[in-house]
Write an enzyme that holds these catalytic residues in place. Sequence first.
Site, mmCIF file in Angstrom:
data_model
loop_
_atom_site.group_PDB
_atom_site.id
_atom_site.type_symbol
_atom_site.label_atom_id
_atom_site.label_comp_id
_atom_site.label_asym_id
_atom_site.label_seq_id
_atom_site.Cartn_x
_atom_site.Cartn_y
_atom_site.Cartn_z
ATOM 1 N N TYR A 120 0.837 -1.212 0.000
ATOM 2 C CA TYR A 120 0.000 0.000 0.000
ATOM 3 C C TYR A 120 0.867 1.255 0.000
ATOM 4 C CZ TYR A 120 -4.087 -2.908 1.106
ATOM 5 O OH TYR A 120 -5.090 -3.835 1.070
ATOM 6 N N ARG A 134 -3.468 4.802 3.490
ATOM 7 C CA ARG A 134 -4.864 4.597 3.894
ATOM 8 C C ARG A 134 -5.822 4.971 2.759
ATOM 9 N NH1 ARG A 134 -7.118 3.718 9.077
ATOM 10 N NH2 ARG A 134 -5.061 3.977 9.970
ATOM 11 N N CYS A 151 -6.853 -5.423 -7.293
ATOM 12 C CA CYS A 151 -6.517 -4.930 -5.953
ATOM 13 C C CYS A 151 -6.086 -6.071 -5.032
ATOM 14 C CB CYS A 151 -7.673 -4.129 -5.360
ATOM 15 S SG CYS A 151 -9.220 -5.000 -5.276
#
Length: 181
Positions: A120, A134, A151
Amino acid sequence: MQTQMAPPASVPNAFDTISYAIGESAIGDVLAARSQIGVCAILIGSDADALERDLGHCFPDKILVEDEAALRDDLATIARFIQMPGVGLDLPLDMRHGTPFQQQVWDVLRSIPCGATIRYTALARRLGQPNGARAVATACAANAIALGIPCHRVVRADGSLAGYRWGVERKRALLDKEATI
């Protein structure tokens, strides 16, 4: 005195309609949906009714029409990709249903090769937002085109698997299958 007439009721056009169908795959039921532009949803689950409700939540202002014949080839392509991810998932996608940032995240995800993963934080840095991990996770969660926008290839900073809209076990199964190519 002049009277004004109410505007005519809007007549739905092809761009208001999304066709969909549900099939089976090695990781559960799969709902594929298509707009005039391309595949706008690939949803994965264990309950066809829940998949249809999810589709309705994704596209509340669209007319949803079940059309197995129109989506047969898409469902076969998706099922084949799940079994043999090395063949790729060559489907035209309609990714207009996201914010500009979500679309940026999704574009980067589409560049991650089969069998590879990205963290991420690395994805956020690639987008020029080093503190945006985030926000990247939120964009992944908003993705309604499973597999087409992969994803499932995004992992935590330590390489472990984190939340996946369609379940961490499905994410693990997809990554394990991709690792064998």
